[in-house]
Design an enzyme around this catalytic site. Structure first.
Site, PDB file in Angstrom:
ATOM      1  N   GLU A 277       0.830  -1.204   0.000  1.00 26.25           N
ATOM      2  CA  GLU A 277       0.000   0.000   0.000  1.00 26.25           C
ATOM      3  C   GLU A 277       0.866   1.257   0.000  1.00 26.25           C
ATOM      4  O   GLU A 277       0.631   2.203  -0.756  1.00 26.25           O
ATOM      5  CB  GLU A 277      -0.902  -0.026   1.236  1.00 26.25           C
ATOM      6  N   ASN A 405       5.791 -12.003   6.781  1.00 26.84           N
ATOM      7  CA  ASN A 405       4.336 -12.116   6.778  1.00 26.84           C
ATOM      8  C   ASN A 405       3.860 -12.221   8.217  1.00 26.84           C
ATOM      9  O   ASN A 405       4.646 -12.497   9.127  1.00 26.84           O
ATOM     10  CB  ASN A 405       3.866 -13.333   5.966  1.00 26.84           C
ATOM     11  N   ASN A 453      -0.129 -11.251  -2.130  1.00 29.98           N
ATOM     12  CA  ASN A 453      -0.368  -9.971  -2.781  1.00 29.98           C
ATOM     13  C   ASN A 453      -1.623  -9.322  -2.219  1.00 29.98           C
ATOM     14  O   ASN A 453      -2.648  -9.988  -2.029  1.00 29.98           O
ATOM     15  CB  ASN A 453      -0.525 -10.190  -4.287  1.00 29.98           C
ATOM     16  N   ASP A 456      -5.501  -4.441  -3.659  1.00 31.14           N
ATOM     17  CA  ASP A 456      -5.827  -3.012  -3.691  1.00 31.14           C
ATOM     18  C   ASP A 456      -4.592  -2.163  -3.946  1.00 31.14           C
ATOM     19  O   ASP A 456      -4.665  -1.108  -4.580  1.00 31.14           O
ATOM     20  CB  ASP A 456      -6.518  -2.590  -2.394  1.00 31.14           C
ATOM     21  N   TYR A 503      -9.423 -21.481  -4.671  1.00 26.67           N
ATOM     22  CA  TYR A 503      -8.984 -22.774  -5.197  1.00 26.67           C
ATOM     23  C   TYR A 503      -9.540 -23.038  -6.594  1.00 26.67           C
ATOM     24  O   TYR A 503      -9.659 -24.179  -7.008  1.00 26.67           O
ATOM     25  CB  TYR A 503      -9.370 -23.893  -4.226  1.00 26.67           C
TER      26      TYR A 503
END
Length: 862
Positions: A277, A405, A453, A456, A503
């Site tokens: 972002e 992460n 990912n 936005d 999926y």
């Protein structure tokens, strides 16, 4: 241009059984932001070379993107290329040729030496050169700008560099950094030079950095267009504050932090992390800067910085070639609470086929993904050292940004319950299986890489590119941004993964993981921007596997119909893949319909929709409203706090709808905006001397009508209540931007005046480094919150913090106790008042600046 460099020597390799003599030819084709390096090893010795490894070092920020005819990798500035089977042997008098593509910014100095199997092929270059970054700067009359200088390699003693204007407009001068000393210890650390321009300055000038015995380097200084009104001047003033290195918004690499302040826990759990972002906001900010000043170098450089540090390169995603589009990933259910994790992998649950992979590989000649990962530890505070170009567990001593992460465990996992981990897990940290068995239950665990990912952000980058192209072409500067626009189109091509079910199951009426059918072709496409897409694979190239997933949950706040419009209509932004234009045309229509379906009777836009109830394709409560067979979800993706409680999602998303309406006059978008703007205007308060408030928190009841595209319902059963107001400066900037585009499209003076009033009120809250207001952070009581760790699990963070049942947010982030702002939080945890901060978030400053520029563009000084 081709720049050949030949380094030749004949050395005896004492560590080898046979003598090795070689020379290396290094040819470069450089196009300004990247280059191709073609390398040839010539065997000039008396024995064949059986197996070879070439290593060399760059002096700048050159970054490997992809390579061929060798096994390529990069660690920091060191590049390694080793033979493949067919060119393993270099006979006497023979050669081996191979090549790679690299990105860079600033200067692109050739390597000074090459080593084959540890033997140097070439004489070391002892005399350093002066390097400038950037090599061109732009400055407004009456203002200042800066650039950095360093040396290419270590000098034998101190080197004094003198910096002065050498030609051009005499109104340009060096106001700081005219004499810099580089030592054998600090030669590689950039030192700043500040140039100033008189109010009367115009045209350009050249500033030269020189030192005795060294070749001088020139930096071109271009005088910018002057601001044409008050709001352009405000934009430039705020832009200057945000981009001033002394104010702390950026790392040494030029990466925007989430916030200047380090003690900041929101979606990123540290202020000096960053998100995709933030990168997208930087690109957007510099697009507006180009519009106002005519300087497009900063826009291009912003994209290059994002590409270099936030898009995983070849070395970061090394086993994509093993990906099987007919079997994208093994199913693992999401769960409503972290305590249900790890989640079992279930190979018996059917998954669909990926319709994009083969097309993308054919279009771009690679199996790699061109999309941003969402989260980065810019200063390597956690110590994973997962640096771009040098994946996996570099450790706490690694300098520079690290891919990490956090969120992994279902809709109730707030930031306060996360366990940070590296995006490349080789089991160096965590437990015996790294961090994998906190999240996934498997019969065995393999070292692997994986990236997520945030669609936005990629969509915002495309949106910014659309406007950059428009504005540059209006100035006659379209060619200046053409290369970046092509990259934005490529990003939009890969962004299509966000338009598909997680999926690749068939979209609509999925109420059981086993029976919900596998999709094929486009029947797994919902055409909305989902919360994520992700990809990963094995570290071991002999393991032979990789995976990809789309996303089943779509929040209205992530939609970007402006990006979809750009990717389906602009000739230079329509992606190269044959089906991309139609996919984005379908997405544009579907996104606008989603806003209409989710609009409450008051005007606010409700949560979103899912094709996988609770993330496991469960059956929703009876009577749940549907949208093309998908189910209404009041708070999709996360529920602590509810994802549609924050008003910021309204402002962010509706700004894009307002842009679309202004650009196209889309009828349904206009109907949604008419109602939304009326609702918002009633909730805005603007007083005197910076007094203002906007909605902050929302409460929802009911649900929309079932969607009928031929006869949309009135949604009388869906209602929103504003339960709190505040002065969130970033959201205010975004809200003002939305109101301005709506006002320009409709002539609505109330919307225009409200936007102007908000911007004027914000301006009263500026300080030395930006715009900020005090914020009380009662949620910081959760520093002591326990995080769920499965019974019997134990591991460590890179700094030695123990991860085990009973661990808390703070206990696995003990570095916070050394933060200069920690005493305020500690006092609160010990029973004191809620701590108050004045945060300077990068995205917030950018949102305000964008709104100032938008007002100047659409209304001048009205």
């Amino acid at each position: 241009m081709a720049m050949p460099l030949t380094l030749t020597t004949a050395l005896n390799g004492t560590a080898q059984a046979n003598e090795l003599s070689c020379d290396v030819v290094y040819d470069v084709n450089d196009w300004g932001s990247g280059f191709t390096a073609n390398i040839t090893i010539n065997n000039i010795g008396s024995n064949a070379i059986n197996g070879w490894t070439l290593t060399y070092d760059y002096s700048g920020n050159q970054q490997l993107q992809q390579g061929w005819n060798a096994q390529w990798s990069q660690s920091g500035r060191t590049v390694t290329a080793s033979n493949v089977d067919w060119n393993r042997t270099i006979p006497v008098g023979g050669s081996a040729g191979f090549g790679g593509n690299f990105s860079y910014s600033g200067t692109n100095e050739a390597p000074t030496s090459f080593r084959v199997n540890g033997v140097t092929c070439g004489d070391e270059v002892s005399a350093p050169s002066i390097l400038a970054s950037p090599s061109t700067v732009a400055v407004a009359p009456g203002s200042t700008a800066g650039f950095g200088l360093r040396l290419s390699n270590q000098p034998e003693g101190n080197v004094t560099v003198s910096v002065a204007r050498s030609s051009g407009d005499t109104g340009v001068g060096v106001s700081a950094g005219s004499s810099l000393t580089f030592t054998p210890a600090n030669w590689n650390t950039p030192q700043q030079v500040t140039v100033s321009a008189a109010e009367s300055a115009s045209g350009s000038a050249v500033v030269t950095a020189s030192a005795p015995g060294l070749e001088s380097v020139d930096v071109t200084v271009t005088l910018l267009n002057a601001a044409t009104g008050e709001y352009e001047e405000r934009f430039l003033e705020l832009h200057a504050k945000v981009t001033d290195p002394a104010n702390g918004y950026f790392s040494d690499e030029g990466i925007p932090y989430h916030a200047v302040e380090t003690l900041n826990v929101e979606a990123p759990d540290h202020g000096h992390e960053t998100t995709s972002e933030a990168y997208s906001y930087l690109i957007w900010l510099e697009a507006m800067y180009g519009k106002i000043t005519g300087d497009w170098g900063r826009f291009n450089e912003a994209w290059e910085t994002m590409e270099r540090y936030m898009i995983p390169g070849s070395a970061d995603q090394p086993t994509n070639s093993f990906y099987n589009p007919s079997s994208p990933a093994t199913y693992a259910a999401e769960h409503p609470d972290p305590s249900y994790y790890p989640s079992a992998l279930e190979s018996n649950v059917p998954v669909g086929s990926d319709p994009l992979a083969a097309e993308l590989a054919s279009t771009y000649g690679t199996s790699e993904i061109y999309g941003m990962h969402w989260l980065q530890d810019v200063d390597n505070v956690y110590g994973f050292g997962n640096a771009p170009g040098a994946p996996c567990a570099g450790g706490p001593e690694t300098e520079g940004p690290s891919f990490i992460n956090t969120f992994q465990r279902g809709s109730e996992e707030s930031v306060w319950e996360t366990v940070p981990h590296a995006s490349c897990d080789d089991f160096s940290f965590g437990g015996p299986n790294g961090f994998l068995d906190l999240y996934v239950q498997d019969d065995g665990y393999a070292e692997q890489w994986r990236y997520t990912n945030a669609p936005d952000a990629d969509a915002r980058a495309v949106q910014a590119a659309f406007w950059a192209k428009r504005w540059a072409e209006e100035q006659g500067n379209g060619a200046a941004v053409a290369g970046t626009i092509a990259k934005a189109a490529q990003m939009g091509d890969y962004l299509r993964y966000a338009l598909f079910d997680k999926y690749f199951k068939r979209v609509g009426n999925c109420t059981n993981a086993q029976s919900c059918p596998a999709g094929s072709g486009r029947d797994s496409a919902h055409y909305l921007l989902s919360w994520y897409y992700a990809w990963g694979g094995a570290l071991d190239p002999s393991a032979g596997w990789a995976w990809r997933i789309g996303g089943s949950h779509s929040h209205f706040g992530y939609q970007n119909p402006m990006a979809a419009y750009a990717l389906s209509t602009d000739p230079d932004l329509i992606p190269n893949s044959p089906t991309a234009r139609q996919d984005w045309a379908n997405s544009l229509e579907r996104q606008v319909e989603l806003y209409r379906w989710l609009q409450s009777r008051e005007g606010g836009i409700a949560g979103g929709v899912t094709n996988s109830w609770e993330g496991s394709y469960d059956t929703p409560p009876a009577g749940t409203a549907t949208f093309y067979g998908m189910f209404y979800d009041e708070a999709p993706v996360y529920r602590d706090p509810p994802s549609n409680q924050w008003f910021g999602m309204q402002a962010w998303s509706m700004q894009r709808v307002a842009e679309l309406y202004w650009e196209t006059g889309d009828e349904m978008a206009g109907e949604v905006l008419d109602k939304w703007v009326d609702w918002v205007l009633d909730e805005i308060h603007i007083g005197e001397n910076g007094d203002f408030s906007i909605p902050s928190t929302l409460s929802w009841s009911g649900q929309p009508d079932n969607w009928n595209p031929n006869n949309p319902g009135p949604n009388n059963g869906l209602s929103v209540t504003v339960t709190g107001h505040n002065q969130d400066v970033g959201v205010t900037g975004s809200l003002a931007n939305a109101l301005l585009f709506y006002a320009a499209a409709t002539g609505d003076t109330a919307a225009r005046d409200a936007a102007k009033g908000l911007l004027d009120a914000l301006w009263e809250h500026r300080d030395d480094i930006g715009i900020a207001v005090p914020e009380s952070r009662g949620d910081y009581s959760r520093f002591d919150q326990e995080i769920y760790i499965p019974p019997g699990w134990s591991g460590t963070m890179p700094n030695g913090d123990v991860i085990e049942p009973g661990s808390t947010f703070l206990s696995i982030r003990s570095f916070y106790e050394d933060d200069p702002d920690w005493p305020k939080v500690e006092a609160y945890l010990n029973g004191g008042p809620e701590p108050v901060f004045e945060y300077h978030r990068f995205w917030a400053q950018a949102d305000i600046a964008m709104a100032l520029g938008t007002y100047a563009d659409l209304f001048g000084d009205e």
